[in-house]
Design an enzyme around this catalytic site. Structure first.
Site, short mmCIF file in Angstrom:
data_model
loop_
_atom_site.label_atom_id
_atom_site.label_comp_id
_atom_site.label_asym_id
_atom_site.label_seq_id
_atom_site.Cartn_x
_atom_site.Cartn_y
_atom_site.Cartn_z
N SER A 109 48.58 26.37 53.74
CA SER A 109 47.50 25.52 54.24
C SER A 109 46.18 25.82 53.54
O SER A 109 45.30 24.96 53.48
CB SER A 109 47.33 25.72 55.75
OG SER A 109 48.50 25.32 56.43
N ASP A 130 51.38 21.78 58.09
CA ASP A 130 51.20 22.85 59.08
C ASP A 130 51.26 22.26 60.48
O ASP A 130 50.70 21.18 60.73
CB ASP A 130 49.84 23.53 58.86
CG ASP A 130 49.79 24.93 59.45
OD1 ASP A 130 50.40 25.14 60.51
OD2 ASP A 130 49.12 25.79 58.85
N HIS A 185 50.66 24.19 63.46
CA HIS A 185 50.05 25.07 64.45
C HIS A 185 48.67 24.53 64.86
O HIS A 185 47.83 24.28 64.01
CB HIS A 185 49.93 26.49 63.90
CG HIS A 185 51.26 27.07 63.54
ND1 HIS A 185 51.84 26.87 62.31
CD2 HIS A 185 52.15 27.80 64.26
CE1 HIS A 185 53.02 27.49 62.28
NE2 HIS A 185 53.23 28.05 63.45
#
Length: 885
Positions: free
Chosen positions: A472, A419, A421
């Site tokens: 995630s 991930d 972000h």
């Protein structure tokens, strides 16, 4: 016109202007929306009571909110206010953009209501059908000056549409002319765009014409729209409303939806302000807007201390540091930090003393809801710069004495493997650092081993995990499992957009014997961390969380959820298009096409600002949030600073935006969509395997699958589909490094948030060009940005990982088909896109294509999907865990 609640309301030529209360409208009142969304209908009824008590002669009730069952909410609220005589005495304006909601309201409202609204937007036939029903229900109707060509925005268009609508209603429907309320469209003036300068004049002229030429018709408008360009300048907005109404009422305006709190008395307005506003409203001079802008700041600042007031510089150094922290002012922080260092015996005492005292004030204000996240991040920037100045002196002292200040605790944070972000994580880190926690941020795409090794090696007190994409969630559960295997005891914090309290309790916490806590946002992080590390409060807090999670697990286990039907039955109830009569539009420019170096200035026009405020944990619809009574000032400040940075991004070419599309022949085969390399349709370039809704649906409601919107291979119809990928994050690392070097977290977070907005804007812009040019099936489409955000166009662009297409795995073949690496895009092992400011998905053009949520699926569909994808069922189960319950 005669309307009624429990009491009649007669509106004739001798009547004064009728105020329609706007606060019982979820789109116009954040406070009302919050009550309705929370199910607090009793509180919502009190809002209606206050409106009537404040002089509203009619109340506008609107329940158009995405997270509401609008129809049920409308019926329930109208039933409740019907039982309150002091509210029910006034007529109700049943307001919705959806006819079924209006009709539900008409079926249960007493007296004679008003429908808001009907129009010819969808053609004469639908307009006449709705008008006949309004007449049958005995209601009056607001008729918007809106036809098949769009909203009427000139004097000529206004009167043409008004005349046509009036004639249809009177001559074809037999609608009582006194029950027709024409809304000639109030638009914003003083926008700086020449075409908008005459909007108010045209409205006023149209009102005069309607009064003279359409016998007995009434005239209405949404008054607050006229001052939209001066949002945040309440005294100026009030003056614009007052002047506009003064002239519009004299011209014939009968009623208006308006906030009475933003109305003044015409004769009591400041003469200079009234003159300049009147110049704008009546378009009396070419420089009217510039002249009003020139004085607007003066009136905005009235009654408030201005930023230029430097009286605070006369205080003690402690007071100056505290003020700078609370206000986020970096201008003097280095010299003040140095002055404090000279004053205190040790440099660490400056941090532990005045700086932490200032941050405690910030923390208290934040916790009390008197400061908001953007302000807190600015405060952190001041703190970091002060600390950066003091660190060399602290290190020098530490080298001599071996002593240093002790933080409250050490927290290792990371965005989990796969991930990319990190905006939310970074904000939480900043807030924790502001409160004297030592935060070790490992960044993005961090494997479990690195997270846990770092926690062990650095003696971490807490481990924090973050993630945005659904894969995630499984990675977080894996990290929790590894912490248990390694015998770790540190508390585990869980956060991110896809996480939730229920998921944490049910799916993550059971993997780890230590305490696991869900942290919903930055405002809770300090309290959670402080409780977990407090000798006094830890045991009670841990017990409270454990009991709460036990209760959630019991409730979840007992929760039946929607009943599932067999996959075969769901497929039998699929949406069935009439392929025999459908002629799919062939792309004007088929095949793959790159669009490089998209003009950022062009993309700014397509930005959807709503999610920008969510990044900063400011809740409310845009642009209404800018005038919100609670967060309005913070929202205006962060919006202004976002606009300023956006201008620098565009002018300085900080970012590069690229895109790629492919428009290809396509057909559906079962629940799959096959995209073909060419018109021979023999070489499958990509098979997009989709999931189908499997919950039991109401009668006549299909179980949707995206494949339903593409012609079946068996039909022989030659259909088409598209694929796309866009990014606006190329080049972002350079600027982020510069901000990091300056200890400027605020600007770094702002840049990431704006890059995300530009990426979404690029997707919107490119989809528009696909519809109008590359595919070309909507060449006559004329929609403004607001209409595009509302998705009023034909077709959809579903994205992997979203409710209609929850399987992220299709991004891998999608990127391969598009050759996305050629425009600078890549993908992680868990299907997160790089750069983070990227969007990808598909295009479907069928006129009935719509978004929906697949929701929960059964074991039979899981097995079917695994077989179709030729994948290991266990691996697919992990990826689709959120859909398996």
């Amino acid at each position: 016109m005669r309307l009624a609640g429990l009491e009649p309301l007669t509106i004739d030529d001798d009547s004064l202007f009728v105020n329609v209360g706007e606060r019982t409208n979820v789109t116009g009142s954040r406070a009302f929306a919050k009550l309705i969304l929370a199910g607090d209908f009793a509180g919502a009824v009190e809002v209606a009571r206050q409106q009537v008590g404040s002089g509203a002669q009619m109340i506008d009730v609107n329940m158009d909110e995405a997270m509401l069952d609008s129809k049920a909410a409308m019926v329930r609220f109208l039933h409740l206010i019907a039982a309150e005589p002091d509210i029910a005495r006034v007529p109700v304006m049943v307001d919705s953009s959806r006819w079924e909601v209006i009709e539900a309201g008409l079926k249960c409202v007493q007296g004679k209501p008003v429908v808001n609204s009907i129009s010819m937007k969808e053609g004469e036939a639908e307009f006449l059908r709705q008008a006949k029903l309004v007449k049958r229900y005995g209601a009056a109707a607001v008729v918007m000056c809106f036809d098949e060509k769009g909203q009427a925005d000139s004097y000529e268009r206004r009167i043409d549409v008004a005349r046509r609508a009036y004639d249809l209603l009177v001559d074809r429907v037999g609608f009582p002319p006194e029950d027709i309320i024409i809304d000639p469209n109030v638009f914003a003036i003083a926008t700086g765009i020449d075409e908008h300068a005459n909007y108010a004049v045209d409205f006023i002229r149209a009102a005069t014409w309607i009064k003279q030429h359409l016998p007995h018709a009434k005239i209405s408008g949404g008054i607050s729209n006229v001052s939209f360009s001066f949002r945040g300048y309440d005294p100026v907005r009030e003056a614009i409303h007052t002047v506009f109404l003064y002239h519009a009422i004299r011209a014939g305006l009968t009623m208006g939806i308006v906030n009475a709190g933003q109305l003044g008395v015409y004769d009591e307005l400041d003469p200079e302000l009234r003159e300049r506003v009147e110049d704008v409203v009546l378009n009396r001079r070419a420089d009217a807007t510039e002249r009003l802008v020139a004085v607007a700041e003066t009136y905005k600042a009235q009654g408030r201390k201005t930023e230029e007031d430097l009286a605070w510089r006369n205080g003690t150094v402690e007071a100056r540091l505290s003020h700078a922290l609370v206000k986020g002012i970096t201008t003097y922080v280095i010299e003040d930090a140095e002055e404090a260092r000279q004053k205190y015996a040790r440099p660490i005492q400056v941090i532990e003393g005045p700086l932490m005292a200032g941050m405690n004030v910030v923390g208290d204000l934040f916790g009390a809801g008197k400061m908001f996240l953007p302000q807190v991040v600015k405060s952190a920037r001041v703190m970091k710069q002060a600390v950066a100045h003091l660190v060399p002196f602290i290190e020098a002292e530490k080298a001599k004495s071996g002593e240093a200040g002790k933080p409250k605790g050490t927290i290792v944070m990371a965005t989990v493997k796969g991930d990319v972000h990190d905006i939310g994580k970074n904000i939480v880190g900043v807030v924790l650092q502001c409160n004297n926690f030592d935060v070790i941020d490992l960044g993005v795409m961090v494997p479990a081993k690195k997270i846990l090794d770092t926690a062990r090696d650095r003696g971490a007190d807490i481990v924090g995990l973050s993630g945005l994409i659904t894969p995630s969630l499984e990675e977080m559960a894996h990290v929790a499992h590894e912490m248990q295997r390694l015998g770790m005891q540190q508390p585990l914090l869980i956060g991110g957009a896809t996480t939730s309290r229920v998921h944490t309790a049910v799916k993550i916490a059971p993997n780890y014997a230590g305490v696991t806590v869900y942290v919903p946002d930055a405002s809770r992080a300090v309290g959670v961390a402080s409780n977990l590390l407090s000798d006094e409060h830890k045991n009670a807090y841990v017990a409270e969380v454990a009991a709460d999670y036990d209760r959630i697990r019991v409730q979840h286990a007992a929760k039946k959820g929607p009943a599932l039907i067999p996959l075969a039955k769901a497929r039998a109830n699929a949406f069935k298009a009439d392929w025999a009569r459908y002629v799919p539009p062939k792309p004007a420019l088929p095949g793959r096409r790159e669009i490089r170096h998209v003009d950022l200035a062009e993309l700014v026009r397509y930005v959807d600002w709503g999610p920008f405020f969510q990044t900063w944990e400011l809740s409310g619809p845009f642009p209404a949030i800018l005038d919100d009574a609670v967060v309005g000032e913070a929202a205006r400040n962060v919006f202004d600073e976002g606009q300023a940075m956006l201008k620098r991004i565009v002018e300085g070419r900080w970012l590069t935006a690229n895109g790629v599309i492919a428009l290809l022949p396509a057909n559906s085969v079962g629940d799959d969509i096959e995209l073909y390399a060419d018109e021979s349709r023999t070489n499958v370039a990509l098979t997009w395997r989709n999931l189908r809704q499997q919950n039991e649906r109401p009668q006549s409601k299909p179980n949707y699958c995206l494949a339903d919107f593409v012609a079946t291979q068996a039909s022989g119809v030659k259909d088409y589909a598209g694929a796309f990928a866009v990014t606006a994050g190329l080049g972002i690392e350079k600027k982020l490094s510069e901000f990091e070097a300056k200890k400027d977290d605020y600007s770094a977070i702002m840049l990431k948030a704006l890059a995300d907005r530009l990426a979404e804007a690029c997707a919107e812009w490119l989809h528009m060009r696909v519809r109008r040019e590359y595919w070309g099936y909507a060449q006559d489409e004329r929609l403004d940005n607001a209409a595009m955000i509302r998705e009023e166009y034909r077709g959809i662009r579903p994205a992997p990982g979203y409710p209609a297409c929850p399987d992220h795995a299709v991004k891998a073949p999608l990127f391969e088909l598009l050759q996305a690496e050629r425009i600078g895009m890549a993908m992680t092992e868990n299907y997160a896109m790089l750069p983070a400011a990227s969007v990808s998905g598909f295009y479907l053009a069928h006129p009935e294509a719509m978004y929906f949520a697949v929701g929960r699926i059964g074991e039979d569909q899981l097995r079917d999907m695994a077989a179709r994808q030729r994948r290991d069922e266990a691996a697919l189960r992990r990826e689709l865990a959120p859909n398996l319950g």
